[in-house]
Every structure is written in structure tokens, then in C-alpha cells.
Write an enzyme that holds these catalytic residues in place. Structure first.
Site, PDB file in Angstrom:
ATOM      1  N   ASP A 132       0.832  -1.210   0.000  1.00  0.00           N
ATOM      2  CA  ASP A 132       0.000   0.000   0.000  1.00  0.00           C
ATOM      3  C   ASP A 132       0.871   1.266   0.000  1.00  0.00           C
ATOM      4  O   ASP A 132       2.093   1.208   0.264  1.00  0.00           O
ATOM      5  CB  ASP A 132      -0.882  -0.035   1.272  1.00  0.00           C
ATOM      6  CG  ASP A 132      -2.240   0.603   1.062  1.00  0.00           C
ATOM      7  OD1 ASP A 132      -2.375   1.436   0.161  1.00  0.00           O
ATOM      8  OD2 ASP A 132      -3.168   0.276   1.842  1.00  0.00           O
ATOM      9  N   ASP A 187     -10.689   1.820  -3.812  1.00  0.00           N
ATOM     10  CA  ASP A 187     -11.263   1.479  -2.513  1.00  0.00           C
ATOM     11  C   ASP A 187     -12.780   1.434  -2.586  1.00  0.00           C
ATOM     12  O   ASP A 187     -13.444   1.114  -1.599  1.00  0.00           O
ATOM     13  CB  ASP A 187     -10.838   2.502  -1.453  1.00  0.00           C
ATOM     14  CG  ASP A 187      -9.522   2.118  -0.794  1.00  0.00           C
ATOM     15  OD1 ASP A 187      -9.023   1.012  -1.074  1.00  0.00           O
ATOM     16  OD2 ASP A 187      -8.990   2.922  -0.010  1.00  0.00           O
TER      17      ASP A 187
HETATM   18  C1  DGJ Z   1      -5.959   1.672   1.866  1.00  0.00           C
HETATM   19  C2  DGJ Z   1      -6.305   0.506   0.994  1.00  0.00           C
HETATM   20  O1  DGJ Z   1      -6.741   0.935  -0.237  1.00  0.00           O
HETATM   21  C3  DGJ Z   1      -7.332  -0.362   1.701  1.00  0.00           C
HETATM   22  O2  DGJ Z   1      -7.725  -1.420   0.872  1.00  0.00           O
HETATM   23  C4  DGJ Z   1      -6.735  -0.864   2.970  1.00  0.00           C
HETATM   24  O3  DGJ Z   1      -5.667  -1.728   2.698  1.00  0.00           O
HETATM   25  C5  DGJ Z   1      -6.275   0.307   3.833  1.00  0.00           C
HETATM   26  N1  DGJ Z   1      -5.415   1.205   3.110  1.00  0.00           N
HETATM   27  C6  DGJ Z   1      -5.558  -0.168   5.052  1.00  0.00           C
HETATM   28  O4  DGJ Z   1      -5.056   0.851   5.794  1.00  0.00           O
END
Ligand code: DGJ
Length: 692
Positions: free
Chosen positions: A439, A496
Site C-alpha cells: 500500500d 477502494d
Molecule cells: C488503503 C487501501 O486501499 C485499503 O484497501 C486498505 O488496505 C487500507 N489502506 C488499510 O489501511
């Protein structure tokens, strides 16, 4: 005059060198006959001169030079060590033709050399271009364009891509006009805001027909694109790293690869080239022939609240639904009870996992799933042990504006990369993990190319030492998607947003560049956490089944019907993944603005599946026929409405597909199209076709 020609069986690119000046493109488009007189092509390319113009038109060369009275943006801006701007004038020097074409040009007075490299991939129809600048002494680079290509004048608009968190891949259509369309991404990562892609359709081109040119710049540190129309009507397209992101003087600078293609089958021709190139050339698959596993990701089920019995229960239910890989998301390390702390403390939280991760991993394995783990390696919270010990590891000013309460680590520092390598490698050595979700949840305090090179180096080292571990690129969803990161990862977390309506649009547009095999898509909670919308399980499941399928809801919320539907759609996905893995995604020209439709076409052309997603109620009362694409006009196909059990009671008529299969010619299907039953909005029709 020197002339160079590059061909595949769809396009020709002709480059000319006149009087030893820099090379320029004299032709790019549909394949020219092999016997075409290229001298004549060069002669025919020259445009006229009239009053108010220079006596000759400056070349739109592969790197337009400011010192040659070029009236537009130059392709190179470089300064001496004392800051003085250098105004180079290059002379053509040499050519290398060893599978690739390299054209070398020098400016002896200034000690500079430009090398333009071109490689044609005859199967995918992608031309890969790159520019390298060498200097005999250190110089400062402000801007270097990858080989500058012309855009066609029979186009009235360009399509580029912007977006936001939970709203990635928005297409912008901008009319061509005198001057510049400039996109510059100064966030230091590829970003939701500025996906580095451009399509230039000729007038009248659609998804399925007409001519189109396409560009993608494969760099994860932020790019700059200049699409400029000169006073004389000629158009140039420049791509490079965001300007002023080389902080140090140097003797060699390289652009990232620029991937371009021309198609005479509409936007889809370009899209299919990019999809195939990503899947078959860019991504390095640990096990190319292994089926893509159905994912379960626990983020939207538990967030930071990790409790072993709960996770074990969720894993059991996920496996029963059909999941094959369980990904433990954020919250397992340091004291990570929320997003204010612990980033960079990559040790398992003993409060949540007193015996480490092994008990959960064993449980997951016993259910027949593999195990994946979330990291956010390039980031640090001030509230972390690592920050307290090494505050100077953070990138940027001490009092910078924070993003999600965190700072970026300075990836240019070898000790930072060493620490991260050791932290991640220790976990990979000691536990059976086959997947990392990587991430990157904030923009950088300033854009710096060295940061991206540092990240690439860390990824490359981990991949070399753990070649069987797959990596997913995530950055608050789709904030780091480009061919540079995809040459080091195998999946992108596209967004997301697990809102099926939003996702349908996002993944439809992303298919202009990305194949299904790398595009993650999860069935989210009944009430979407990022939009508040409630979607029926059928819609959520089919939208996820369009790409690399997964689940992200808490499976404990599923009722009996939802469980049943999800299991059936997941089984359908598994039954078909062997061919959908490398199918081409063709965006259909839907005559109904409320319907987003695509056709996934098997590589051998023998079968396809059409997904027609209804995002809203239609303007007209009955569904309009949906025209298919790229079929053999003379072949016949058996068409089945896969999910006819979803026909609502308000559909009172007798469209044939509601009751029966149909056998129709490719000509009929492409020219008249299929007539689907009436449906509610936020529903998906799934139509299977087999060539008979
Ligand atoms: C942002 C990501 O896009 C989510 O899927 C998740 O992994 C969160 N971060 C976790 O902090």
C-alpha cells in the site's frame, strides 16, 4: 535524407533524418505497403509556408530543440552546473539496428548525446520508446521527453484520465485547439488524479470502430504530458517524468518507457494491445499457468480490530464461499489499533497475535487457502518506534502537512531500504506467505525521481529473493497503477470503492489499459462503506466476476440467498477463469447511456461473455439492442442469457433470451445486436456466446 521504418502487421512508423538534424516522424498509422517509396513519403510530408511563417517549418523532431526556432515546447531542458541554461543543437550521429532501433545524436559543443530507442512488439502491436541523455560532465536536468510523437490532425478531441479516491479512471474528453493541454502530476506517485494515459481518436472513432492512437507512460513517480497544437496545425505529444524531479546533477538520465500503439478498430484495438502487453509482457507471473485464486480480504470486515477467533471464523466462511487466498490487511503489526500509529514497526503485534501469525496462517492453510499480508513499506508514523529512533528517515520537512497522519520514508537512503528489506524478508522467510498487498496511502511531500527508483530497487530485491510471492499494488485504491509498477507486481487494487455501480464504471474505463488478470475486484458489504448505497448481491457478485474476483465483506452478514448467489457466481468465475484470464476486454458501444457493456472475447474467438450493467433507469422504456463486436460475421454463435433467473416480475414481455438460447450469425449480433429483457437499475445481464 536517412529513413527508418518500423512495422508490425497493423501499423507503420517512418522516421526521417534530414541534413543530419534530429530524426522526426514522417508517418505513423495504418501499415504502408512494403514497397512504399519512403523518399516519396518524406517529400509528401512537408507542409507549405505562407506569409507570417518562417521560411521553413521547424521539425517536430523526437526532441524539439528550443535553439532551432521551434515555436512549441522543447523536449529537453537542461542546465550547466552553475545553473546556466544549455541550448543544445544536436546532429544525427549513428544508428544501431539490433532488433530494436536506436538513433544516436550528439551535440559536441555541449558534450551531450541523445539516444532514442524504439522496439516494436509484433504480437501486441505496442511500440516501446525511450530517450536517454548522456553528458560528458554533470548537468542538471529539468525536463526530458520520451521520443516525441505527432498526434493526428484528423482528430477533434483527446481523451485522458483523471480521478480521485473511490473515483478512479474518469475519462476527460478535451477538444484540440491551439496551445497546450498539460497534465503534470507533482504528487510523487502515479496518483488517482493523473493516470498516465492518452487516447487520440480520429473523428468518428468509437470503442469498436475508427482509427485511434494511444499512449501510456510507465513510471510510478508522477509524469508530465504535453499535447500541443502549433500555430501551423501540427500536433506534438510529449511524455516524461514530472519536470524538476531530478534533484542531483548527473551524467545520464533516462525517461521511463513510453508505450504507444495505433489501431484501426477503434479504442478497443488500443485497449486490447495494452491489455495483452501488460499480461503477456510486462507482468512477471510467479506461476503463469496457475489459475488466479479467488481472494478474501478482511479490511472492510474488521478494519483494525483483529481478533484471532473472529478472523478464523471469517476465514472458514470465506473458504466455504469459494475463496482460495486469505489476505490479512492493515492492523496486524506494532500497536496498530487505528491509523495514527505504528507504520514502519513491522513486527507482529503480540497483543493480537500472542503466538505470531502462524496459528492464523495454519488455519487458513487447513481451509485450502493461501495467505497474503498487507504492508505499507514506504511510510512511517511519528508514533512508531522506528520514527523515534530514526526521525531523519522521514522524507520532507519536519513540519510538513501529514497525510493520513503519516510521513513517507526517504527511499533514496540505503539504510531505509535495508531496514525495509530485512523487515519484510524476515516475515517471508519465517512464514508461508505467497502474497503481499503493498500500500501507499499518501502523496509525497515533494516529487523526487530518486524516491521512485528507491522503491523499485526494494521491490526488485524482494522479488529476486522471493520470486514465488505475488505483490498487489495499492495506494488508497488505485493511486499507483502504471506499467512501471506492474513490471514488479501482479495485481492492482483498482479502487477502494466496492460500490458495484462505481466499480462497474471504473473497471470499464481501466480496461482501456488493463487486462482482467491484474485488476482486483471484490464483492463488498451489502451497504457499501464508501458510498452508503445498498446493492443486491447479484449485482455485486457479477461486477466482481468481471475481473480478478474476491470478497471483502464480513461473510457473517450474508443471508442464505446471498450466500447461495455468491457461491454460484464464484463457481461460474472459477469454471471460466482458464479462458477469461487471457480474454480481450472489448468495450461495447452501448446505445443506452444507462448501460455499461463489455464483451470478454476468448483469444481463439470461439467463445465470449457479455456483461451489460445497468447503472440507472433508462431514458426509453424498453432496452435497446446491444451490438456486439469483433465476431466472425460468417460464423454462428449460440447465445445464452446466463442469469435469466434474475428476470424481474416487471418484465412481462417475451424477448427470446428470457426463455431460450438463440443461434445467430456474427453479422446479426454485430449489426442488430442482442435484445435483453427489461431490468431494474443496478443489475447486470450476463450473456454467454459459443461459436458453433
Ligand atoms: C488503503 C487501501 O486501499 C485499503 O484497501 C486498505 O488496505 C487500507 N489502506 C488499510 O489501511
Amino acid at each position: 535524407m536517412k529513413i527508418f521504418r518500423l512495422d508490425d502487421d497493423r501499423q507503420t512508423l517512418v522516421l526521417a533524418v534530414e541534413n543530419d538534424r534530429l530524426p522526426y516522424v514522417v508517418y505513423w498509422g495504418a501499415s504502408l505497403p512494403l514497397e512504399e517509396d519512403l523518399e516519396a513519403v518524406c517529400a509528401a510530408h512537408a507542409i507549405d509556408v505562407t506569409g507570417g511563417m518562417l521560411d521553413a517549418n521547424p521539425d517536430v523532431s523526437l526532441c524539439p530543440e528550443a535553439a532551432r526556432t521551434f515555436p512549441g515546447q522543447p523536449g529537453l531542458i537542461v542546465r550547466d552546473m552553475d545553473g546556466t541554461q544549455i541550448l543544445p543543437t544536436f546532429r544525427f550521429q549513428d544508428v544501431r539496428e539490433d532488433g530494436a532501433l536506436s538513433l544516436i545524436c550528439t551535440d559536441e559543443k555541449n558534450g551531450l548525446t541523445l539516444t532514442f530507442d524504439f522496439t516494436v512488439d509484433a504480437q501486441t502491436h505496442i511500440i516501446i520508446c525511450q530517450t536517454t541523455l548522456d553528458a560528458t560532465r554533470p548537468v542538471h536536468l529539468d525536463w526530458l521527453a520520451a521520443p516525441v510523437l505527432p498526434a493526428p490532425q484528423n482528430s477533434d478531441e483527446m481523451i485522458d484520465v483523471s480521478g480521485r479516491w473511490c473515483g478512479e479512471f474518469q475519462l476527460n474528453r478535451t477538444p484540440w485547439s491551439a496551445g497546450i493541454r498539460l497534465r503534470e502530476n507533482r504528487t510523487g506517485r502515479t496518483g488517482h488524479e493523473h493516470f498516465p494515459g492518452l487516447l487520440v481518436p480520429a473523428v468518428g472513432a468509437t470503442n469498436t470502430q475508427g482509427e485511434c492512437y494511444a499512449f501510456h507512460y510507465g513510471w510510478s513517480g508522477g509524469h508530465k504530458m504535453i499535447a500541443e497544437e502549433l500555430q501551423d496545425g501540427r500536433r506534438q505529444v510529449q511524455w516524461g517524468n514530472a519536470a524538476h524531479t531530478e534533484m542531483q546533477a548527473g551524467t545520464q538520465f533516462k525517461t521511463a518507457p513510453l508505450y504507444v500503439t495505433y489501431s484501426d478498430t477503434g479504442l478497443n484495438g488500443c485497449a486490447v494491445s495494452f491489455q495483452r502487453h501488460v499480461r503477456d509482457r510486462i507482468v512477471i507471473w510467479p506461476k503463469r499457468d496457475a489459475p488466479r485464486p479467488v481472494h478474501y480480504n478482511c479490511w472492510e470486515a474488521v478494519y483494525f480490530d483483529h481478533q484471532l477467533p473472529v478472523l478464523e471464523d471469517i476465514a472458514r466462511r470465506a473458504a466455504a464461499l469459494g475463496a482460495e487466498r486469505f489476505v490479512l490487511d492493515d492492523g496486524w503489526f506494532g500497536q496498530r489499533d487505528d491509523d495514527t500509529r505504528s507504520l514502519a514497526d513491522w513486527t507482529v503485534d503480540p497483543r493480537k497475535y500472542p503466538d505470531g501469525l502462524s496459528p492464523l496462517i495454519h488455519h487458513v492453510h487447513s481451509l485450502g487457502m493461501t495467505f497474503g499480508l498487507w504492508f505499507e513499506p514506504e511510510m512511517i508514523n511519528e508514533n512508531s518506534d522506528i520514527f523515534r529512533a530514526n526521525p531523519h528517515w522521514a522524507l520532507g520537512a519536519q513540519d510538513q502537512t501529514m497525510g493520513r497522519q503519516q510521513k513517507a520514508l526517504n527511499m533514496a537512503l540505503p539504510e531505509v531500504r535495508e531496514y525495509l528489506y530485512e523487515s519484510i524478508a524476515a516475515i517471508l522467510r519465517n512464514t508461508e506467505i505467497d502474497y503481499l498487498k503493498w500500500d501507499h496511502n499518501r502523496v509525497l511531500p515533494f516529487a523526487d525521481a530518486e524516491q521512485t527508483r528507491g522503491t523499485y530497487a526494494l521491490l526488485d530485491r524482494l522479488r529476486a529473493d522471493f520470486p514465488l510471492v505475488e505483490i498487489e499494488s495499492c495506494a488508497s485504491g488505485g493511486g499507483r497503477i502504471d506499467f512501471g509498477i506492474l513490471s514488479r507486481t501482479q495485481r492492482v487494487w483498482l479502487s477502494d470503492s466496492n460500490d458495484a455501480s462505481e466499480r462497474l464504471r471504473i473497471q470499464h474505463n481501466a480496461a482501456l489499459f488493463l487486462p482482467a488478470a491484474v485488476t482486483g475486484s471484490h464483492v463488498g458489504p451489502r451497504v457499501c462503506h464508501t458510498s452508503g448505497r445498498t446493492h443486491d448481491i447479484t449485482f455485486r457478485a457479477w461486477v466482481a466476476a468481471q475481473r480478478h474476483m474476491g470478497f471483502e465483506m464480513d461473510p457473517r452478514e450474508l443471508d442464505a440467498r446471498e450466500t447461495q448467489v455468491l457461491m454460484e457466481v464464484t463457481q461460474w468465475w472459477k469454471d471460466n477463469r482458464a479462458w477469461t484470464y487471457d480474454a480481450d476486454i472489448l468495450r461495447l458501444d452501448s446505445s443506452d447511456a444507462a448501460v455499461i457493456a463489455e464483451q470478454q472475447m476468448a483469444r481463439d474467438g470461439d467463445r465470449f461473455v457479455v456483461f451489460a450493467g445497468k447503472t440507472a433507469t433508462s431514458a426509453q422504456i424498453s432496452p435497446r439492442p446491444l451490438q456486439l463486436a469483433a465476431l466472425d460475421p460468417c460464423a454462428t454463435y449460440r447465445i445464452t442469457l446466463k442469469n435469466r433467473d434474475e428476470v424481474p416480475a416487471l418484465s412481462r414481455g417475451t424477448p427470446a433470451l428470457k426463455y431460450d438460447n438463440l443461434t445467430l450469425s456474427g453479422t446479426y449480433l454485430m449489426h442488430h445486436g442482442i435484445t435483453l429483457p427489461w431490468s431494474f437499475p443496478e443489475r447486470m445481464w450476463v450473456v454467454e456466446g459459443i461459436r458453433i
